[in-house]
Structures are given as structure tokens and as C-alpha cells.
Enzyme design. Sequence first.
Site, PDB file in Angstrom:
ATOM      1  N   THR A   2     104.562  -7.399   4.554  1.00  0.00           N
ATOM      2  CA  THR A   2     104.219  -6.099   5.141  1.00  0.00           C
ATOM      3  C   THR A   2     104.783  -5.906   6.550  1.00  0.00           C
ATOM      4  O   THR A   2     104.673  -4.833   7.117  1.00  0.00           O
ATOM      5  CB  THR A   2     102.683  -5.914   5.172  1.00  0.00           C
ATOM      6  OG1 THR A   2     102.117  -7.028   5.883  1.00  0.00           O
ATOM      7  CG2 THR A   2     102.120  -5.892   3.769  1.00  0.00           C
TER       8      THR A   2
ATOM      9  N   THR B 267     111.658 -19.063   9.264  1.00  0.00           N
ATOM     10  CA  THR B 267     111.109 -19.112  10.614  1.00  0.00           C
ATOM     11  C   THR B 267     111.868 -20.069  11.528  1.00  0.00           C
ATOM     12  O   THR B 267     112.102 -21.221  11.165  1.00  0.00           O
ATOM     13  CB  THR B 267     109.636 -19.540  10.548  1.00  0.00           C
ATOM     14  OG1 THR B 267     109.002 -18.767   9.530  1.00  0.00           O
ATOM     15  CG2 THR B 267     108.935 -19.345  11.885  1.00  0.00           C
TER      16      THR B 267
ATOM     17  N   GLU C   4     128.202 -28.826  11.359  1.00  0.00           N
ATOM     18  CA  GLU C   4     128.314 -28.615  12.801  1.00  0.00           C
ATOM     19  C   GLU C   4     128.164 -29.963  13.495  1.00  0.00           C
ATOM     20  O   GLU C   4     127.529 -30.866  12.952  1.00  0.00           O
ATOM     21  CB  GLU C   4     127.189 -27.705  13.308  1.00  0.00           C
ATOM     22  CG  GLU C   4     127.269 -26.292  12.793  1.00  0.00           C
ATOM     23  CD  GLU C   4     125.998 -25.497  13.079  1.00  0.00           C
ATOM     24  OE1 GLU C   4     125.287 -25.840  14.044  1.00  0.00           O
ATOM     25  OE2 GLU C   4     125.744 -24.543  12.334  1.00  0.00           O
TER      26      GLU C   4
ATOM     27  N   HIS D 215     119.794 -23.368  20.735  1.00  0.00           N
ATOM     28  CA  HIS D 215     118.515 -24.019  21.007  1.00  0.00           C
ATOM     29  C   HIS D 215     118.278 -25.227  20.122  1.00  0.00           C
ATOM     30  O   HIS D 215     117.639 -26.187  20.518  1.00  0.00           O
ATOM     31  CB  HIS D 215     117.363 -23.029  20.842  1.00  0.00           C
ATOM     32  CG  HIS D 215     116.711 -23.104  19.510  1.00  0.00           C
ATOM     33  ND1 HIS D 215     117.173 -22.400  18.428  1.00  0.00           N
ATOM     34  CD2 HIS D 215     115.671 -23.839  19.067  1.00  0.00           C
ATOM     35  CE1 HIS D 215     116.433 -22.697  17.388  1.00  0.00           C
ATOM     36  NE2 HIS D 215     115.514 -23.550  17.733  1.00  0.00           N
TER      37      HIS D 215
END
Lengths: 378, 286
Positions: free
Chosen positions: B15, B95, B210, B247
Site C-alpha cells: 500500500t 530493503t 564488483e 555505502h
Amino acid sequence: MKLLEATAKSLLAEGGLRVPVGELASSAADAAAIAERLGPCVVKAQVPAGGRGKAGGVVLCTTPAEAEVATSTLIGTLLGDHRVDEVLVEQQIDIDTELYLAFMIDTSAGMPMVVFNQEGGVDIEDNLGSLERRHLTPGAAIGSDMLDSVCHGLGVDGLDVRAAIEGLHKVFTSTKATLVEVNPLVVASDASIIALDAKIETDDSAPRVVDEVADDAGELTPLEQEAAEKGLRLIELGGNVAILANGAGLTMTTMDAVAHHGGQPANFLEIGGDAYTRAESALDLTLRQTGVGSLVVNFCGAFARCDVMTEGVVNAWLALSPDIEVFFSIHGTGQDEARAMVREQLGIEPYESMDDAIIAAVSSARLREHATQDGDEL
Amino acid sequence: MIVNSDDKVIVHGLTGKQGTFWAGLMSEYGTNIVGGVNPKKAGTIHEGMPVFASAVDAATHVGVDVSVMFVPPAGARAAVIDAVDAGARLVVVLTEFIPVHDTMELVHHARRHGSQIMGPNTAGVVTPGEAFVGFMPAFDDRIFREGSVGVVSRSGSLGTLACLELTRNGLGQSAFLGVGGDPVSGTSTADAVSALAAHPSTEAIVVIGEIGGSKEEEAASVIATIEQPVVSFIAGKSSPPGKRMGHAGAIIEGNTGTYASKRDALEAAGATVVDVPGDIAAAVRG
């Protein structure tokens, strides 16, 4: 982020470990006053880097006058990339045995582990093979079997050493650190267990446990500092082709391709993830680097939408009206809207392939250098 | 870890703004989205999809094979445990910024219950022509096409670029697997290569890596044992050592994780390592 020793030791003390009595000093006079109270002491430069002892950052002092001299010598000097602003003045400990104890993450296995050895000290880097390692269950307390085997490996047992192991594990889990290392953990001549040194690396994604300011990167250039304040990660590389791309992987790839095609990358600056809406300030920072002869904008939108990123770039470009050429390669989520923006508002046709855009950018930067050397105007 | 159009997919965070946007695109593409999770909106219908209090609840009503996380870091832990407990075979964790201690707990929980976690910090997985789960531009047929090349990548943007290079040169993909950019992942590059090696319609494999960590070196030991040819590109050849690129830690410290160590390991395992992404397609064609 690597914490300073004094900060790490305060976390260890909160976790119930014994650390030497000591105080921070930022001037020679302060250090002398602390040494006066402590007696024979150690003056330790506070920088977030290993190998301080070998670099001359740790000085044994018997008198306050020696502490004063040691401190005035250390403060303001560079150890590695870091400037010494403070020293930790600690009481000397009468050492019986030096041990090594650490908790860290085995990233390949995805498991926390305890690492230990009965010989700690400054030469541990030469003896990495002799360190014992045991995996731990994530999120669980350290079990008594594990305590047994760590004590066995350390060659020391007793309530104090068990409490130190459990306490250090608790610091590791409660701060969600990626590394908690005590080298050496010493058995003092009075048989007490003392953390003589402490190293903690926190996880930037975990809630902050201390107020300390990050100094991982050493000294930042003024532009890198300004970028950091805007939440952007800029690394100046001194080359002639400025780069703006989304995501660390694509940004490194763009740098590689610039080098492959004969140019020199001017910077690393990624605007992926949450930073993708900050294209405008990113472009501004990129263009203010010295020696930049052209710009390549390389977007491959997945989550980061090309249209949002490109809108920021186009607005910034129009506002700054730089006197260099820009070359675009735009693919992925939102590419049609993004390409139309570049075409209509800047009158520039984006390249179909990243390599073609980069080859053109390298050639433009080179032409510009020749022209500047010849004293011509472009 | 390869999704198909029969898999029942539940969306944690359906939602929210991103959940709504990407669930719409997934559904339109052919992904079988059976509902979303939001305890506060349980029992409602969002954009035609039912909202459940939990994945466990959804499992009893509609069944759950795959779950995808459009949730912030603070909510990720509970959501992943819920998805695993619901019996999801695959949990795609988009996430970013989940503390690594939390990730280790989640991965441990998933392993004990037989679930596979992709990520965290992944852009998702795509099976061209079938389904996609995550936020990849799978719907753009200039980038993703059906075919027989399996692609593994840590980075979403770089994975997109690799698929674009393949498609532009007439090579479609059997599957794209995003393993994510965090140092600890539920699925390693080696795991993803193994899955593609066992996948009947995958005839060649592209590994996009990487600098930093040891994921590519570990994958090399799997690559040495499989039948399909492997082409690899490793980003970061020109990155300076000791500087953190982004990061999540593409950082070279000491001799581990360097470009040379990865390239050497992959080449010793028989992979073709290309210098730029533009050379991937030609190398796959051999």
C-alpha cells in the site's frame, strides 16, 4: 565507521569489561595534569586507524613532564591519513600475559564469529593464521560450550575471563558492530583481566550508539566535505572526464570505461538509492572540480527513475550553463521521458550505447585540453 | 530462486508509494500477485489486490510462494520472519540499510526453514516473458528479452546494463538474479550461479561482479565445475584502494577483494572476463 579507542573503551566499560584508568587530553598541559594524578602512564594518539604503536602513536611515560612532551609532539601530527586532535592518557598496567579476543562477521558464511589466540599484541598481523575462529548463532547468547572452547584457546580460565568474553559479545551484539576487537586483552600481574586496547567498527546501517563523527575516509577535500554534508558520496580522482551515474556499480563501471577508452575519470559520485532525487546538487559538485574537460551522464534506471534523475540534471545544466560538453547514455525505467527532456531542453541527442557516449566524452575532454594548451578559445 | 508466472507472490508494503507503483508493473508483466501485507489495512482491497494482516494469514487464504519486501529497514526484520513462517520459498528483500546483525539473523532463520532470501539490497529477479519480482525494468523489451543467457549481478543498475547489452545484440535472457549489494546476503553469487547451472533453459551465464568482498572468488570455484560457458565483468578496475565506493562497501583493503584477485580467480576457473560491458555479448557468442 571506526570508533576512536577512548570511545570504544567507554562502550566496553559499559559492557562490564575492565579498562585502564585514563582520561582524554587535547593539550600538553592537560596531559601533564592527568599524568600527575595517574603516576606512570601511556600517552596514546586517538585516531581511527590500526598500527598506532608501530607508527609512534603510543608513548610510555614515567613522569608528567614526559607526558607533556609526548602529547605536544603527537597533537597536530598525521598518523596515516588522520590528524591527531586528542590523546588518551592511561595508567600503566603491569602485564602478565597478552591475549587476543575479537568478535566479527564472516561475510561469506553470513555468520558472526569469535576469533581468539593466546598470544595477542602488536605482531598479530603477522600471525593471522594462528588465530582460532568459531561461528556463533546469530541473535543468540554465547553458550557455555563456546565459552569453554574460547577459554581453552586463550589458555586462561576463570570467572573474570568468562565475564570478559560474555561482556565483549554483548557489546558486539547490542551495538550491532561489525568488529569488536581487544588486542591485547591482558592478564595483569594481580590476575585481573583488562582490555588494554579496543577497536570497534560500527555498522552505518545500525542505530548510532555514540555521537562520534565519522573520519573513516581520512582527510576530505573541501568539495568532498561539501558533498558529505549534502548526503552525497563524492571521491575526487583528478581526471578530465566528470562522471554522473546511478548506483555504485554503474558509477565504478563508468570510471572503468572512461579509463579503458583513454580518458581519466575525474570523480566517483553515485546518486543511486535514496540519493537519486539529488541529481541537481550532484551535478553542481561534479562540475566544480578542477581540470574537468567534459561530462558523461550514464543512467541505467531500475529503482532509480531516469526521468527523475534527468530532470535534476537538465535543470542544473540550464542553471549553471557550464562551458564544457555533456554526453548522455540513458536506459531503463523512465528512459523515454528522460531522453525527450534532454533532446527538447538541451538540444542534445543521447547516445544509444554507453561506450559511444564515453568515447565521445573522452575525445571532447582531450580536444579541450589541446585547445587550452594552445591558448585558443573553444 | 528463479520465478515463474505460476508463483504466488505477496507484496509486503503493497500500500506504500513504491509498493503500489511496482506491484502494478509486476502484475501487468505477468507476475501472479495474490495480495499484499499491511496489518493496519488488513481486509481492504488495494488497486484490486487483497491486503492481509500478515504473510502467514495470506498463506492460509491464497497461498504464498514468493514474498517481496517494499518495507523500510526498521520493519524488514519482522516482515522477513513473517514471510519465512508463511512458507515462502523465496523472499526478495529490496530493503537497503538493514543492519548486518539483523541480516544474519534473518538468513539464519530462513535457512532453518528452507526459504531462500535474495538480498538484502537487491533490485530483484526477472524471468523474461514470465514474471519479475522487485524493481527492475523487466517490462522494457529493449532491455529484457526471453532467451537462454542467465545473468547474476550484485548491482541492479549494472545488471540492467548487462541485460541491455545482451538484448541489443540479439541475446535474450533465461533469468536475471540480483543477489544484492550488501556484504552479507541470503544468496551468494556462487549460489546464484549454481541455480542457473541447474536451470534447463540456461545455456550461458553472465556474472557481473564488483571489487570488494570475496563473492566472485567463491563463485569461481562453482564456475570451474559447471558445463555452461561463463562471461564476467567486474566493476572497479580503476577505483582507488582504501576508498569506500558507495555505502555498502565496495572497498579494497589489503589484498582481498581486488580487481586482480577476482579476475585471476574467474579466469583460472575458465570464465571469460571482459574489460567493458560493451564486450559482454560478443564474448557470450564466443
